[in-house]
Design a protein around this motif. Sequence first.
Motif, PDB file in Angstrom:
ATOM      1  N   MET A   1       0.676  -1.527   0.056  1.00 40.13           N
ATOM      2  CA  MET A   1      -0.512  -0.281  -0.234  1.00 40.13           C
ATOM      3  C   MET A   1       0.881   1.566  -0.348  1.00 40.13           C
ATOM      4  SD  MET A   1      -3.361   1.224   2.696  1.00 40.13           S
ATOM      5  CE  MET A   1      -4.138  -0.602   2.257  1.00 40.13           C
ATOM      6  N   PRO A   2       0.904   2.455  -0.780  1.00 35.11           N
ATOM      7  CA  PRO A   2       1.664   3.351  -0.967  1.00 35.11           C
ATOM      8  C   PRO A   2       1.637   4.395   0.674  1.00 35.11           C
ATOM      9  CG  PRO A   2       0.222   3.218  -2.954  1.00 35.11           C
ATOM     10  CD  PRO A   2      -0.753   2.385  -1.961  1.00 35.11           C
ATOM     11  N   ALA A   3       2.632   4.716   0.800  1.00 31.92           N
ATOM     12  CA  ALA A   3       2.494   5.381   1.910  1.00 31.92           C
ATOM     13  C   ALA A   3       1.691   6.810   2.168  1.00 31.92           C
ATOM     14  CB  ALA A   3       3.598   6.380   2.317  1.00 31.92           C
ATOM     15  N   ALA A   4       0.813   7.362   0.925  1.00 30.60           N
ATOM     16  CA  ALA A   4       0.072   8.253   1.254  1.00 30.60           C
ATOM     17  C   ALA A   4      -1.182   7.775   1.835  1.00 30.60           C
ATOM     18  CB  ALA A   4       0.353   9.135   0.153  1.00 30.60           C
ATOM     19  N   ARG A   5      -1.259   6.648   0.943  1.00 28.90           N
ATOM     20  CA  ARG A   5      -2.272   5.559   1.156  1.00 28.90           C
ATOM     21  C   ARG A   5      -2.468   5.118   2.986  1.00 28.90           C
ATOM     22  NH1 ARG A   5      -7.752   5.247   0.591  1.00 28.90           N
ATOM     23  NH2 ARG A   5      -8.707   3.432   0.257  1.00 28.90           N
ATOM     24  N   THR A   6      -1.739   5.356   3.401  1.00 29.33           N
ATOM     25  CA  THR A   6      -0.809   4.567   4.736  1.00 29.33           C
ATOM     26  C   THR A   6      -1.505   6.070   5.382  1.00 29.33           C
ATOM     27  OG1 THR A   6       0.076   2.478   4.055  1.00 29.33           O
ATOM     28  CG2 THR A   6      -0.151   3.376   6.352  1.00 29.33           C
ATOM     29  N   GLU A   7      -0.796   6.722   5.453  1.00 24.64           N
ATOM     30  CA  GLU A   7      -0.805   8.027   6.302  1.00 24.64           C
ATOM     31  C   GLU A   7      -2.203   8.235   6.443  1.00 24.64           C
ATOM     32  OE1 GLU A   7       2.001  11.293   5.008  1.00 24.64           O
ATOM     33  OE2 GLU A   7       3.822   9.444   5.051  1.00 24.64           O
ATOM     34  N   SER A   8      -3.178   8.592   4.729  1.00 30.89           N
ATOM     35  CA  SER A   8      -4.511   8.949   5.527  1.00 30.89           C
ATOM     36  C   SER A   8      -5.298   8.212   5.962  1.00 30.89           C
ATOM     37  CB  SER A   8      -4.532   8.699   3.196  1.00 30.89           C
ATOM     38  OG  SER A   8      -6.543   8.952   3.315  1.00 30.89           O
ATOM     39  N   LEU A   9      -5.444   7.009   6.139  1.00 27.73           N
ATOM     40  CA  LEU A   9      -5.833   5.812   6.687  1.00 27.73           C
ATOM     41  C   LEU A   9      -5.685   5.918   8.319  1.00 27.73           C
ATOM     42  CD1 LEU A   9      -5.744   2.518   4.358  1.00 27.73           C
ATOM     43  CD2 LEU A   9      -7.601   4.161   4.872  1.00 27.73           C
ATOM     44  N   SER A  10      -4.803   6.149   8.540  1.00 25.45           N
ATOM     45  CA  SER A  10      -3.988   6.238   9.999  1.00 25.45           C
ATOM     46  C   SER A  10      -4.237   6.995  10.400  1.00 25.45           C
ATOM     47  CB  SER A  10      -2.299   6.410   9.820  1.00 25.45           C
ATOM     48  OG  SER A  10      -1.848   6.991  11.457  1.00 25.45           O
ATOM     49  N   ALA A  11      -5.073   8.739   9.497  1.00 23.82           N
ATOM     50  CA  ALA A  11      -4.932   9.958  10.280  1.00 23.82           C
ATOM     51  C   ALA A  11      -6.892  10.136  10.390  1.00 23.82           C
ATOM     52  CB  ALA A  11      -4.854  11.164   8.480  1.00 23.82           C
ATOM     53  N   ARG A  12      -7.542   9.105   9.555  1.00 28.96           N
ATOM     54  CA  ARG A  12      -8.530   8.667   9.266  1.00 28.96           C
ATOM     55  C   ARG A  12      -9.539   8.088  10.703  1.00 28.96           C
ATOM     56  NH1 ARG A  12     -12.028   5.759   5.011  1.00 28.96           N
ATOM     57  NH2 ARG A  12     -10.810   3.825   5.692  1.00 28.96           N
ATOM     58  N   HIS A  13      -8.307   7.402  10.489  1.00 29.26           N
ATOM     59  CA  HIS A  13      -8.261   6.269  12.661  1.00 29.26           C
ATOM     60  C   HIS A  13      -8.745   7.031  13.723  1.00 29.26           C
ATOM     61  CE1 HIS A  13      -8.480   2.968  15.355  1.00 29.26           C
ATOM     62  NE2 HIS A  13      -7.520   3.339  15.555  1.00 29.26           N
ATOM     63  N   VAL A  14      -7.405   8.114  13.448  1.00 28.93           N
ATOM     64  CA  VAL A  14      -7.742   8.785  14.347  1.00 28.93           C
ATOM     65  C   VAL A  14      -8.127   9.802  14.920  1.00 28.93           C
ATOM     66  CG1 VAL A  14      -6.012  11.337  16.071  1.00 28.93           C
ATOM     67  CG2 VAL A  14      -4.817   8.753  14.151  1.00 28.93           C
ATOM     68  N   ALA A  15      -8.713  10.124  13.994  1.00 27.59           N
ATOM     69  CA  ALA A  15     -10.622  11.300  14.142  1.00 27.59           C
ATOM     70  C   ALA A  15     -11.441  10.494  14.114  1.00 27.59           C
ATOM     71  CB  ALA A  15     -10.413  11.778  12.645  1.00 27.59           C
ATOM     72  N   GLU A  16     -11.897   9.397  13.376  1.00 26.88           N
ATOM     73  CA  GLU A  16     -12.666   8.922  14.417  1.00 26.88           C
ATOM     74  C   GLU A  16     -12.472   8.196  16.010  1.00 26.88           C
ATOM     75  OE1 GLU A  16     -12.855   5.641  11.428  1.00 26.88           O
ATOM     76  OE2 GLU A  16     -13.315   6.750   9.707  1.00 26.88           O
ATOM     77  N   THR A  17     -11.650   7.599  15.661  1.00 32.80           N
ATOM     78  CA  THR A  17     -10.885   7.154  17.449  1.00 32.80           C
ATOM     79  C   THR A  17     -11.452   8.942  18.274  1.00 32.80           C
ATOM     80  OG1 THR A  17      -9.143   5.631  16.858  1.00 32.80           O
ATOM     81  CG2 THR A  17      -9.355   6.764  18.861  1.00 32.80           C
ATOM     82  N   ARG A  18     -11.513   9.946  18.160  1.00 35.16           N
ATOM     83  CA  ARG A  18     -11.420  11.297  19.057  1.00 35.16           C
ATOM     84  C   ARG A  18     -12.891  11.808  18.783  1.00 35.16           C
ATOM     85  NH1 ARG A  18     -11.776  16.396  19.143  1.00 35.16           N
ATOM     86  NH2 ARG A  18     -10.139  17.615  21.020  1.00 35.16           N
ATOM     87  N   ALA A  19     -13.455  11.205  17.848  1.00 34.82           N
ATOM     88  CA  ALA A  19     -14.897  11.399  17.904  1.00 34.82           C
ATOM     89  C   ALA A  19     -15.565  10.532  18.644  1.00 34.82           C
ATOM     90  CB  ALA A  19     -15.443  11.490  16.103  1.00 34.82           C
ATOM     91  N   ALA A  20     -15.204   9.605  18.677  1.00 33.46           N
ATOM     92  CA  ALA A  20     -15.894   8.286  18.887  1.00 33.46           C
ATOM     93  C   ALA A  20     -15.721   8.958  20.797  1.00 33.46           C
ATOM     94  CB  ALA A  20     -15.663   6.973  19.406  1.00 33.46           C
ATOM     95  N   LEU A  21     -15.026   9.208  21.188  1.00 33.45           N
ATOM     96  CA  LEU A  21     -14.551   9.303  22.541  1.00 33.45           C
ATOM     97  C   LEU A  21     -15.901  10.583  23.204  1.00 33.45           C
ATOM     98  CD1 LEU A  21     -10.682   8.998  23.470  1.00 33.45           C
ATOM     99  CD2 LEU A  21     -12.268   8.135  23.963  1.00 33.45           C
TER     100      LEU A  21
END
Length: 204
Positions: A1-21
């Motif tokens: 998986m391209p690095a940019a794609r990985t970073e995008s998924l990671s950023a989305r996961h971080v945002a989703e975790t914060r939103a859930a909390l």
Amino acid sequence: MPAARTESLSARHVAETRAALIRVGREMFSTIGYQAASTDEVVAGAGVSKGAMYHHFKSKRELFEAVLIEVLSEYGERLAKPKITGTDEWDRFVKLALRYVEAASTDEAFRQIILIDGPAVLGWARWREIQRDISLVGVTEAIGRYMDAELIKRMSPAAVEHGIIAALSESVMYVAHAKDRKAARKEMTAVVTTMINAFRADRP
């Protein structure tokens, strides 16, 4: 998986975790209050680990502040909607102030998070700072316009702003803590209307 794609998924996961909390924290703080809401229940409800929570928030208090800011921001957006109508701009200003009093009576999340737990958890100074910067911006802007248009009596603009905002803050606390909030809202509506009208410059 391209690095940019990985970073995008990671950023989305971080945002989703914060939103859930924030979502779970908001629900619990609204219904059972800050003191009764435990960190264990928040992370369980959000489906995350304690480590994940502390990555975003150093403490339950910090999570509470984020929730309070979210609630106030949403309230600030609702404050001017639907469009306030009236016979003149001053009448609309009075109605704007009264919407703040109304929220203390009818909006349970606003009442519990902002008015009941907010000052106790964050401290009066921090609570007032957030409140002034977010939810009462419309009032501050209106005061500035009226000073420029000489609709408000000639006094220190800063003092007038502080006085009106302080009075509104106390008025909603009166309603929020009342046993009969409907009756308290009616009483405070008359008081706030009279108080704000007292600042109006004499008509020609």
